[in-house]
Write a protein that holds these residues in place. Structure first.
Motif, mmCIF file in Angstrom:
data_model
loop_
_atom_site.group_PDB
_atom_site.id
_atom_site.type_symbol
_atom_site.label_atom_id
_atom_site.label_comp_id
_atom_site.label_asym_id
_atom_site.label_seq_id
_atom_site.Cartn_x
_atom_site.Cartn_y
_atom_site.Cartn_z
ATOM 1 N N LYS A 10 20.002 55.590 56.173
ATOM 2 C CA LYS A 10 20.699 54.373 56.590
ATOM 3 C C LYS A 10 19.780 53.157 56.607
ATOM 4 O O LYS A 10 20.116 52.101 56.059
ATOM 5 N N MET A 11 18.601 53.292 57.235
ATOM 6 C CA MET A 11 17.706 52.150 57.306
ATOM 7 C C MET A 11 17.029 51.890 55.967
ATOM 8 O O MET A 11 16.796 50.734 55.597
ATOM 9 N N GLY A 12 16.705 52.942 55.216
ATOM 10 C CA GLY A 12 16.137 52.757 53.887
ATOM 11 C C GLY A 12 17.090 51.991 52.991
ATOM 12 O O GLY A 12 16.704 51.038 52.306
ATOM 13 N N SER A 13 18.353 52.381 53.002
ATOM 14 C CA SER A 13 19.365 51.699 52.194
ATOM 15 C C SER A 13 19.555 50.258 52.647
ATOM 16 O O SER A 13 19.777 49.355 51.827
ATOM 17 N N PHE A 14 19.463 50.028 53.957
ATOM 18 C CA PHE A 14 19.566 48.664 54.496
ATOM 19 C C PHE A 14 18.465 47.778 53.913
ATOM 20 O O PHE A 14 18.728 46.654 53.456
ATOM 21 N N PHE A 15 17.234 48.284 53.896
ATOM 22 C CA PHE A 15 16.123 47.492 53.366
ATOM 23 C C PHE A 15 16.239 47.311 51.855
ATOM 24 O O PHE A 15 15.878 46.254 51.320
ATOM 25 N N ILE A 16 16.735 48.311 51.154
ATOM 26 C CA ILE A 16 16.944 48.168 49.713
ATOM 27 C C ILE A 16 17.931 47.039 49.431
ATOM 28 O O ILE A 16 17.677 46.149 48.615
ATOM 29 N N ASP A 17 19.072 47.065 50.125
ATOM 30 C CA ASP A 17 20.086 46.014 49.944
ATOM 31 C C ASP A 17 19.522 44.639 50.301
ATOM 32 O O ASP A 17 19.790 43.643 49.634
ATOM 33 N N LEU A 18 18.739 44.606 51.356
ATOM 34 C CA LEU A 18 18.196 43.349 51.867
ATOM 35 C C LEU A 18 17.195 42.718 50.903
ATOM 36 O O LEU A 18 17.166 41.493 50.735
ATOM 37 N N LEU A 19 16.396 43.541 50.251
ATOM 38 C CA LEU A 19 15.263 43.045 49.475
ATOM 39 C C LEU A 19 15.494 42.987 47.971
ATOM 40 O O LEU A 19 14.785 42.268 47.261
ATOM 41 N N SER A 20 16.479 43.735 47.479
ATOM 42 C CA SER A 20 16.547 43.975 46.036
ATOM 43 C C SER A 20 16.939 42.765 45.192
ATOM 44 O O SER A 20 16.731 42.778 43.980
ATOM 45 N N PHE A 21 17.490 41.710 45.807
ATOM 46 C CA PHE A 21 17.863 40.541 45.010
ATOM 47 C C PHE A 21 16.746 39.498 44.941
ATOM 48 O O PHE A 21 16.816 38.560 44.150
ATOM 49 N N ASP A 22 15.708 39.682 45.763
ATOM 50 C CA ASP A 22 14.576 38.748 45.743
ATOM 51 C C ASP A 22 13.284 39.405 45.273
ATOM 52 O O ASP A 22 12.291 38.703 45.045
ATOM 53 N N HIS A 23 13.287 40.728 45.163
ATOM 54 C CA HIS A 23 12.078 41.452 44.799
ATOM 55 C C HIS A 23 12.428 42.578 43.833
ATOM 56 O O HIS A 23 13.594 42.960 43.696
ATOM 57 N N GLU A 24 11.399 43.102 43.199
ATOM 58 C CA GLU A 24 11.573 44.286 42.351
ATOM 59 C C GLU A 24 11.439 45.507 43.254
ATOM 60 O O GLU A 24 10.358 45.789 43.760
ATOM 61 N N VAL A 25 12.540 46.197 43.487
ATOM 62 C CA VAL A 25 12.580 47.259 44.494
ATOM 63 C C VAL A 25 12.818 48.620 43.841
ATOM 64 O O VAL A 25 13.600 48.746 42.891
ATOM 65 N N ALA A 26 12.116 49.612 44.372
ATOM 66 C CA ALA A 26 12.339 51.004 43.972
ATOM 67 C C ALA A 26 12.466 51.843 45.232
ATOM 68 O O ALA A 26 11.959 51.477 46.298
ATOM 69 N N VAL A 27 13.151 52.968 45.115
ATOM 70 C CA VAL A 27 13.279 53.899 46.237
ATOM 71 C C VAL A 27 12.800 55.265 45.790
ATOM 72 O O VAL A 27 13.097 55.714 44.675
ATOM 73 N N PHE A 28 12.032 55.929 46.662
ATOM 74 C CA PHE A 28 11.596 57.302 46.411
ATOM 75 C C PHE A 28 12.343 58.204 47.367
ATOM 76 O O PHE A 28 12.268 58.036 48.595
ATOM 77 N N GLU A 29 13.080 59.157 46.829
ATOM 78 C CA GLU A 29 13.894 60.069 47.631
ATOM 79 C C GLU A 29 13.983 61.403 46.902
ATOM 80 O O GLU A 29 14.356 61.456 45.727
ATOM 81 N N ARG A 30 13.610 62.479 47.586
ATOM 82 C CA ARG A 30 13.630 63.811 46.974
ATOM 83 C C ARG A 30 15.044 64.280 46.627
ATOM 84 O O ARG A 30 15.255 64.983 45.651
ATOM 85 N N ASP A 31 15.998 63.888 47.466
ATOM 86 C CA ASP A 31 17.374 64.347 47.293
ATOM 87 C C ASP A 31 18.172 63.307 46.502
ATOM 88 O O ASP A 31 18.543 62.263 47.051
ATOM 89 N N PRO A 32 18.464 63.545 45.234
ATOM 90 C CA PRO A 32 19.186 62.560 44.418
ATOM 91 C C PRO A 32 20.548 62.185 44.999
ATOM 92 O O PRO A 32 21.034 61.070 44.801
ATOM 93 N N GLN A 33 21.181 63.116 45.745
ATOM 94 C CA GLN A 33 22.498 62.840 46.323
ATOM 95 C C GLN A 33 22.456 61.649 47.281
ATOM 96 O O GLN A 33 23.422 60.892 47.392
ATOM 97 N N ARG A 34 21.331 61.472 47.955
ATOM 98 C CA ARG A 34 21.207 60.388 48.934
ATOM 99 C C ARG A 34 21.062 59.018 48.273
ATOM 100 O O ARG A 34 21.167 57.985 48.944
ATOM 101 N N MET A 35 20.810 59.014 46.970
ATOM 102 C CA MET A 35 20.642 57.749 46.255
ATOM 103 C C MET A 35 21.907 57.310 45.524
ATOM 104 O O MET A 35 21.889 56.349 44.763
#
Length: 265
Positions: A10-35
């Protein structure tokens, strides 16, 4: 800036949404379903992908239990100049860990979560930025949290954990006691329903998070105060002490008057 978020919860996704339009963002997550519901970012499941991305800032948003283990796993794949950061609600052991890495770091605590907060309206929510750590990292999060309208406070690691012991352990323990003695009500009153909503939110938190907050070295004295107050209140009830009850209600109203507007009957 190239920013890597660890964890697509939940918080990881919040930060992704928050930052991804102003920065180049990537997420590392072992479980592909969560992405599945992450957008406008690169998605990594392999450590080598992190190495190729060369992040300038890492935000560790995994469950508290895995914060330090995941740091240890990922750090060998980061550029030496990358700033590492966490958003953990308990900072125990993090200062020593950060200083052992030799890397630039920043630690913050957004004191809200998807359980209760309206993430579209955060002006009544708070964030803590740890005063120790990298200056530029602190400036980045200060600017970010200001844009969200958060009330920002700067504390040391020790001051943070003392604050958390008060602001989280007391409501958590109060909720535990409520849940421990409650019985199902077919026709609950308004106050009961409000307490139930709080209990639902707290008890849906991660078990390890609840444990670490309550095992915080500063929690014991806060919980002991609850026991002292319950003892005093129980004596008033047992003695049917009307004057004592009046005095007790006056005491607690005065105690919260800076934060709660109370209408006198």
């Amino acid at each position: 800036m190239r920013i890597l978020v660890l964890g697509a919860g939940k918080m990881g996704s919040f930060f992704i949404d928050l930052l991804s339009f102003d920065h180049e963002v990537a997420v590392f997550e072992r479980d592909p379903q969560r992405m599945r519901f992450t957008y406008n970012c690169q998605r990594f499941t392999q450590l080598e992908e992190i190495k190729a991305f060369k992040p300038e800032l890492l935000i560790n948003a995994v469950t508290l239990k895995y914060t330090i283990p995941v740091f240890r796993e990922v750090i060998p794949y980061l550029p030496k100049q990358c700033i590492i950061s966490d958003i953990a609600s308990v900072k125990t052991d993090l200062k020593d860990f950060y200083e052992s890495t030799g890397m630039r770091y920043v630690s913050t605590h957004p004191m809200f979560g998807p359980t209760f907060a309206n993430l579209q309206q955060l002006s009544e929510e708070n964030a803590i930025i740890i005063s120790e750590g990298d200056y530029m990292g602190r400036i980045f999060f200060k600017d970010l949290y200001q844009k969200l309208g958060l009330n920002i406070y700067e504390y040391s690691f020790e001051e943070h954990d003392k604050t958390v012991a008060y602001s989280l352990s007391i409501p958590f323990v109060s909720t535990f006691v409520f849940a421990a003695v409650m019985k199902h009500q077919d026709a609950p009153g308004t106050t009961f329903k409000r307490h139930m909503r709080i209990a639902k939110g707290v008890l849906n938190e991660d078990d390890y998070l609840l444990q670490e907050i309550l095992f915080n070295p500063y929690t014991h004295d806060q919980v002991a105060q609850i026991r002292t107050e319950l003892k005093e209140l129980l004596e008033i009830i047992d003695n049917k002490d009307a004057e004592g009850m009046k005095g007790y209600l006056t005491k607690i109203r005065n105690n919260v008057k800076r934060d709660i507007e109370i209408r006198q009957g």
